[in-house]
Design an enzyme around this catalytic site. Structure first.
Site, PDB file in Angstrom:
ATOM      1  N   ASN A  37      32.897  39.243  34.365  1.00  0.00           N
ATOM      2  CA  ASN A  37      34.246  38.928  33.910  1.00  0.00           C
ATOM      3  C   ASN A  37      34.650  37.517  34.304  1.00  0.00           C
ATOM      4  O   ASN A  37      34.184  36.985  35.313  1.00  0.00           O
ATOM      5  CB  ASN A  37      35.266  39.908  34.517  1.00  0.00           C
ATOM      6  CG  ASN A  37      35.017  41.340  34.111  1.00  0.00           C
ATOM      7  OD1 ASN A  37      35.043  41.675  32.937  1.00  0.00           O
ATOM      8  ND2 ASN A  37      34.768  42.208  35.082  1.00  0.00           N
ATOM      9  N   LYS A  57      41.733  39.832  34.147  1.00  0.00           N
ATOM     10  CA  LYS A  57      40.276  39.910  33.988  1.00  0.00           C
ATOM     11  C   LYS A  57      39.953  39.887  32.499  1.00  0.00           C
ATOM     12  O   LYS A  57      40.451  40.730  31.740  1.00  0.00           O
ATOM     13  CB  LYS A  57      39.730  41.191  34.626  1.00  0.00           C
ATOM     14  CG  LYS A  57      39.789  41.209  36.134  1.00  0.00           C
ATOM     15  CD  LYS A  57      39.345  42.544  36.702  1.00  0.00           C
ATOM     16  CE  LYS A  57      37.880  42.811  36.474  1.00  0.00           C
ATOM     17  NZ  LYS A  57      37.435  44.063  37.155  1.00  0.00           N
ATOM     18  N   GLN A 118      47.861  44.184  39.248  1.00  0.00           N
ATOM     19  CA  GLN A 118      48.508  43.692  40.462  1.00  0.00           C
ATOM     20  C   GLN A 118      47.581  42.770  41.239  1.00  0.00           C
ATOM     21  O   GLN A 118      46.389  43.029  41.363  1.00  0.00           O
ATOM     22  CB  GLN A 118      48.884  44.898  41.332  1.00  0.00           C
ATOM     23  CG  GLN A 118      49.335  44.581  42.741  1.00  0.00           C
ATOM     24  CD  GLN A 118      49.336  45.813  43.631  1.00  0.00           C
ATOM     25  OE1 GLN A 118      48.841  46.868  43.235  1.00  0.00           O
ATOM     26  NE2 GLN A 118      49.895  45.690  44.811  1.00  0.00           N
ATOM     27  N   ASP A 119      48.144  41.689  41.762  1.00  0.00           N
ATOM     28  CA  ASP A 119      47.425  40.842  42.715  1.00  0.00           C
ATOM     29  C   ASP A 119      47.686  41.412  44.104  1.00  0.00           C
ATOM     30  O   ASP A 119      48.807  41.340  44.607  1.00  0.00           O
ATOM     31  CB  ASP A 119      47.930  39.402  42.605  1.00  0.00           C
ATOM     32  CG  ASP A 119      47.237  38.456  43.580  1.00  0.00           C
ATOM     33  OD1 ASP A 119      46.292  38.896  44.256  1.00  0.00           O
ATOM     34  OD2 ASP A 119      47.668  37.288  43.664  1.00  0.00           O
ATOM     35  N   VAL A 120      46.670  41.988  44.711  1.00  0.00           N
ATOM     36  CA  VAL A 120      46.861  42.623  46.022  1.00  0.00           C
ATOM     37  C   VAL A 120      46.835  41.606  47.153  1.00  0.00           C
ATOM     38  O   VAL A 120      47.049  41.955  48.316  1.00  0.00           O
ATOM     39  CB  VAL A 120      45.816  43.735  46.278  1.00  0.00           C
ATOM     40  CG1 VAL A 120      45.938  44.830  45.225  1.00  0.00           C
ATOM     41  CG2 VAL A 120      44.402  43.165  46.319  1.00  0.00           C
ATOM     42  N   ASP A 224      30.334  52.359  40.879  1.00  0.00           N
ATOM     43  CA  ASP A 224      30.013  50.979  41.276  1.00  0.00           C
ATOM     44  C   ASP A 224      30.523  50.732  42.693  1.00  0.00           C
ATOM     45  O   ASP A 224      31.120  49.699  42.988  1.00  0.00           O
ATOM     46  CB  ASP A 224      30.642  49.993  40.294  1.00  0.00           C
ATOM     47  CG  ASP A 224      29.990  48.615  40.333  1.00  0.00           C
ATOM     48  OD1 ASP A 224      28.944  48.466  40.998  1.00  0.00           O
ATOM     49  OD2 ASP A 224      30.527  47.684  39.706  1.00  0.00           O
ATOM     50  N   ASP A 249      37.057  47.194  40.605  1.00  0.00           N
ATOM     51  CA  ASP A 249      36.026  47.203  39.556  1.00  0.00           C
ATOM     52  C   ASP A 249      35.627  48.615  39.132  1.00  0.00           C
ATOM     53  O   ASP A 249      34.541  49.103  39.449  1.00  0.00           O
ATOM     54  CB  ASP A 249      34.794  46.402  39.995  1.00  0.00           C
ATOM     55  CG  ASP A 249      35.075  44.908  40.056  1.00  0.00           C
ATOM     56  OD1 ASP A 249      36.125  44.490  39.528  1.00  0.00           O
ATOM     57  OD2 ASP A 249      34.259  44.169  40.625  1.00  0.00           O
ATOM     58  N   TRP A 250      36.501  49.223  38.342  1.00  0.00           N
ATOM     59  CA  TRP A 250      36.321  50.589  37.883  1.00  0.00           C
ATOM     60  C   TRP A 250      35.764  50.671  36.460  1.00  0.00           C
ATOM     61  O   TRP A 250      35.865  51.712  35.809  1.00  0.00           O
ATOM     62  CB  TRP A 250      37.658  51.323  37.957  1.00  0.00           C
ATOM     63  CG  TRP A 250      38.084  51.647  39.349  1.00  0.00           C
ATOM     64  CD1 TRP A 250      38.604  50.798  40.287  1.00  0.00           C
ATOM     65  CD2 TRP A 250      38.030  52.927  39.973  1.00  0.00           C
ATOM     66  NE1 TRP A 250      38.872  51.458  41.452  1.00  0.00           N
ATOM     67  CE2 TRP A 250      38.536  52.778  41.292  1.00  0.00           C
ATOM     68  CE3 TRP A 250      37.607  54.188  39.554  1.00  0.00           C
ATOM     69  CZ2 TRP A 250      38.626  53.850  42.181  1.00  0.00           C
ATOM     70  CZ3 TRP A 250      37.702  55.252  40.430  1.00  0.00           C
ATOM     71  CH2 TRP A 250      38.209  55.069  41.729  1.00  0.00           C
ATOM     72  N   GLU A 251      35.170  49.619  35.975  1.00  0.00           N
ATOM     73  CA  GLU A 251      34.716  49.578  34.585  1.00  0.00           C
ATOM     74  C   GLU A 251      33.649  50.620  34.258  1.00  0.00           C
ATOM     75  O   GLU A 251      33.534  51.048  33.113  1.00  0.00           O
ATOM     76  CB  GLU A 251      34.160  48.188  34.269  1.00  0.00           C
ATOM     77  CG  GLU A 251      35.198  47.091  34.359  1.00  0.00           C
ATOM     78  CD  GLU A 251      34.570  45.712  34.360  1.00  0.00           C
ATOM     79  OE1 GLU A 251      35.221  44.785  33.876  1.00  0.00           O
ATOM     80  OE2 GLU A 251      33.429  45.571  34.840  1.00  0.00           O
TER      81      GLU A 251
END
Length: 362
Positions: A37, A57, A118-120, A224, A249-251
């Protein structure tokens, strides 16, 4: 309308013209890392869904390091739905007071393959910490293993229980998630050959792994789960206090074998233990396994988990390039030996016997 989200100008045009966001153009930064990405951090002058800093992303159709490794851009919709599902079922994360979390999903644009979340905040990955000198404190490693092991067990529990619910059944259709795992398993034979290992069992092993991941409907798997996809938030000024663990990253999230999530994380722990810090890797592995065994409502298939660990070792030892050539050769051979133990249901095999012993102390 399609926008070029690989460039800063294209990104800003997309955000301001298409989404009508008030962007602080001095606060736009492309982030490093990630295999597939283009990822941006964007500061906003006015909040978007309550957030003044967001992550975008933009999915690419291939790995950044290998354009021949194709991966469908539709994977992003599965990540968006997965993090929405986790936030809607907070008990999987450990409840509202739990320290395991995921970023909040804010928007998904199918036409532009753009996921906004969200930006953590700026924090290091677990991989950063385990490769640092000095490495992660043992107590933190134990807590990380415990928390993630419990989380994965709860994910697998609810995945089995709600398999037929539409919002869960959706993930059975993640063909990209399945075929990406297939592509990774196809690297086992050439990776082993690179280190001088030509074992007649390997084609059978790869076929079994691929058949399982392509057809299994056992439970919902993150698929992943390794140290590069885990962020740790330590208390400022007190690095011995772990405040939050973010799973990224849950893609590849899909229905598949529970052994996939076990083999991936435990295999990563074996790599860390062998090439980075033995105590940290071992402690994290033991804590993860014990927490999973305590929390899971189903028994562990140790042969399949052993095969999953072996696959991770053979797939990723060369990629990570840790240690000397001789050390990597010996470790790949260890992975191949574990395939034989898994195939023969050999409970006395090095990895299988360790798993049985450590999980029995849960």
């Amino acid at each position: 309308m399609a926008f070029d989200l690989k460039t800063e100008d294209g990104l800003i045009t997309y955000l301001t013209k298409h989404l009508s966001l008030d962007v602080d153009t001095s606060g736009v930064k492309r982030l490093s890392g990630g295999f597939v990405n283009v990822t941006w951090r964007i500061k906003l002058n006015a909040p978007y869904q309550g957030h003044t800093s967001i992550i975008l992303k933009h999915a690419q159709p291939h790995m950044s390091t290998d354009e021949d490794f194709k991966i469908g851009v539709e994977r992003s919709v599965y990540e968006y739905q997965a993090i929405k599902l986790m936030m809607a079922n907070r008990e999987v994360l450990g409840g509202v007071d739990g320290i395991v979390s995921v970023p909040e999903g804010l928007n998904y644009d199918l036409e532009n393959n753009a996921l906004i979340m969200q930006d953590v905040g700026k924090m290091k990955t677990l991989l950063d910490y385990v490769t640092a000198k000095p490495p992660l404190a043992t107590d933190i490693a134990r807590l990380v293993g415990t928390e993630i092991g419990g989380f994965v067990a709860r994910l697998h529990n609810i995945g089995r229980e709600r398999r037929d619910d539409p919002e869960f059944k959706f993930f059975s259709g993640n063909i990209v998630g399945r075929t990406t795992s297939d592509q990774l398993y196809q690297t086992i034979i050439p990776n082993a050959a690179k280190y001088g290992v030509d074992d007649p069992l390997l084609p059978t092993v790869v076929k079994d792994l691929v058949d399982d991941v392509m057809h299994s409907e056992e439970t919902l798997v993150m698929a992943d789960l390794w140290s590069g996809n885990i962020l740790l938030q330590l208390e400022e000024g007190n690095p011995s206090k772990l405040q939050k663990i973010y799973i990224l990253d849950w893609e590849l999230c899909k229905y598949g074998p529970a052994s996939l999530d076990l083999g991936y994380f435990l295999g990563d722990c074996y790599l860390i233990s062998r090439f980075q810090d033995e105590q940290v890797g071992t402690t994290m592995r033991q804590a993860y396994l014990q927490s999973y065994a305590r929390t899971s409502k189903h028994s562990i298939n140790y042969a399949k988990v052993t095969a999953g660990i072996a696959a991770h070792i053979v797939m990723w030892t060369d990629f990570m390039q840790w240690g000397s050539e001789e050390e990597r050769i010996n470790f790949v051979k260890k992975g191949v030996a574990a395939f034989h133990d898994a195939r023969g249901n050999n409970d006395n095999g090095e990895i299988t016997s360790t798993l049985l012993k450590e999980s029995s102390t849960a």
